[in-house]
Enzyme design. Sequence first.
Site, mmCIF file in Angstrom:
data_model
loop_
_atom_site.group_PDB
_atom_site.id
_atom_site.type_symbol
_atom_site.label_atom_id
_atom_site.label_comp_id
_atom_site.label_asym_id
_atom_site.label_seq_id
_atom_site.Cartn_x
_atom_site.Cartn_y
_atom_site.Cartn_z
ATOM 1 N N GLY A 289 1.697 63.148 31.982
ATOM 2 C CA GLY A 289 1.717 62.079 32.711
ATOM 3 C C GLY A 289 0.701 61.633 32.959
ATOM 4 O O GLY A 289 -0.327 61.521 32.273
ATOM 5 N N SER A 290 0.402 60.868 33.928
ATOM 6 C CA SER A 290 -0.468 60.062 34.556
ATOM 7 C C SER A 290 -1.889 60.733 35.046
ATOM 8 O O SER A 290 -1.472 61.967 35.431
ATOM 9 C CB SER A 290 -0.277 58.814 35.450
ATOM 10 O OG SER A 290 0.117 59.779 36.705
ATOM 11 N N GLU B 297 -1.556 67.270 30.679
ATOM 12 C CA GLU B 297 -1.905 66.245 29.487
ATOM 13 C C GLU B 297 -1.809 65.016 29.911
ATOM 14 O O GLU B 297 -0.616 64.554 30.367
ATOM 15 C CB GLU B 297 -0.894 66.489 28.232
ATOM 16 C CG GLU B 297 -0.987 65.627 27.081
ATOM 17 C CD GLU B 297 0.050 66.220 26.157
ATOM 18 O OE1 GLU B 297 0.596 64.841 25.444
ATOM 19 O OE2 GLU B 297 0.558 67.127 25.757
ATOM 20 N N CYS C 64 -0.168 57.509 25.589
ATOM 21 C CA CYS C 64 -1.375 57.822 26.387
ATOM 22 C C CYS C 64 -2.548 57.902 25.416
ATOM 23 O O CYS C 64 -3.674 57.646 25.977
ATOM 24 C CB CYS C 64 -1.279 59.506 27.135
ATOM 25 S SG CYS C 64 -0.693 60.716 25.746
ATOM 26 N N ALA D 42 -1.422 61.527 38.918
ATOM 27 C CA ALA D 42 -0.334 62.656 38.971
ATOM 28 C C ALA D 42 -1.243 63.877 38.639
ATOM 29 O O ALA D 42 -1.258 64.894 39.655
ATOM 30 C CB ALA D 42 0.882 62.389 38.082
ATOM 31 N N GLY D 43 -1.994 63.777 37.705
ATOM 32 C CA GLY D 43 -2.824 65.216 37.297
ATOM 33 C C GLY D 43 -3.636 65.442 38.418
ATOM 34 O O GLY D 43 -3.977 66.798 38.519
#
Length: 472
Positions: A206-207, A229, A263, A210-211
């Site tokens: 995800g983004s 990732e 991404c 968020a990571g």
Amino acid sequence: MTKFQSIDPATGETVWEGRNAEIAEVQVAVVRARYALNDWADRPRQDRIDAMKRYQAVLKDRAPQIAEAISRETGKALWETTTEVQAMQGKVDISMRAYDERTGERETPTGFGRAVLRHRPHGVAAVLGPFNFPGHLPNGHIVPALLAGDTVVFKPSEETPWTGQLMAECLEAADLPEHVFNLVQGGRDVGAKLLDQPIDALMFTGSGMAGAHFRKLFADNPRVILALELGGNNPLVVWDAADAEAVAGIVVQSAFVTTGQRCSCARRLIVPEGPQGDAIIDAVVAMIDRLIFAPWNSTPEPYAGPLISEGAAQAALKALQDRIDMGARVIRASGTVADRSAAFVQPAIIDVTGIKVPDEEMFAPFLSVTRVATFEAAIAAANATRYGLSAGLVSDDPANWDHFIRRIHAGVVNFNRPTTGAAGDMPFGGLGKSGNHRPSAYYAADYCAYPVASFEADAVKNIEGEIRGLRG
């Protein structure tokens, strides 16, 4: 009980309806996964291989239905979702090879017996899936985790729950032992509930934002392994390339495939100052005007479809306008698409040369151009980001590539190919805000199991002779 829906962004049609899992259901899913763990992990590895081969066969049998569901749920063209389901099938064979090569077991004879390397599963893995590749990307965590002996609790993106349900049905049809795989549906609140449970691993795609949150969340809990990732503000450098039309094809496929919702899409195009850079931009604009953005089942076949939702389109257009307000020059304007839903946006190109704009990805078909005077300046501009997922160089001079590959900071770096190209039998991941040094794809085996190193002897023997400094 809270219900939610999955909407076809191209038509506004409801394609799936379900309900948010309650906190008790999330807790039960983790408890069940924990209960199933030892039996699954202790089985002969061939049992787990056979289960994944059965899953692969079900995916192949149901491929047309799954591809259509992904298209309806995401708006992606059918040609792309068909290849996504094929990648899901291929992940099984790739993951088996990766397990043998990167983990598995090996033994070395010693004077006292043997040294043995084994790998053991982490335990209960929480997998949070993204919307852009709702089958392929979570599948890339789930398959290697199950092969390694982990059990899984999977929460699909709230934008693509139908695809998650279909994956769960395929795994059920593959006759896995009960509760080895568990599905929970819902929004971010359900994901937060899942991460509050006693899990052993978080596998997330995800983004970058968020990571970063997950890094902080688990900073004081080293028991949980994180495999993140994340996104990228990816550069594509064009230098010493004579054929502008050939360059344009690589740029377009880097920046606009999947409506910019990969991404690994190029967000920044770096070109020479002057006529050579102008020619490249003109060729890209001309090719963009030929691209067909339409619903997945349209005739003629579309290049791509809408963004995932009307809300995503509004947010992307605002981010684009913010950059224009900062001084970016519009080369090709965006906006809505005539006679289409508000989730459709037109590709855009802006020139940000000399302008400080946010170092964040715009998850949309928007490309920012920077013009520089030298190749060294181009590499410096490419590296001027907190991200480091993908990058690319387009050039007729191999010497440029030799220098570029030694200087660029990214995990996926391509030469005369789109930045979006990546092989399933190679690692996929990035640096900085793009990941946490645990690349996925072929290297997913690394984070699905931990190594156990052993010295072993078959009998108890007196080792007094090995002890130095003993009195007689």
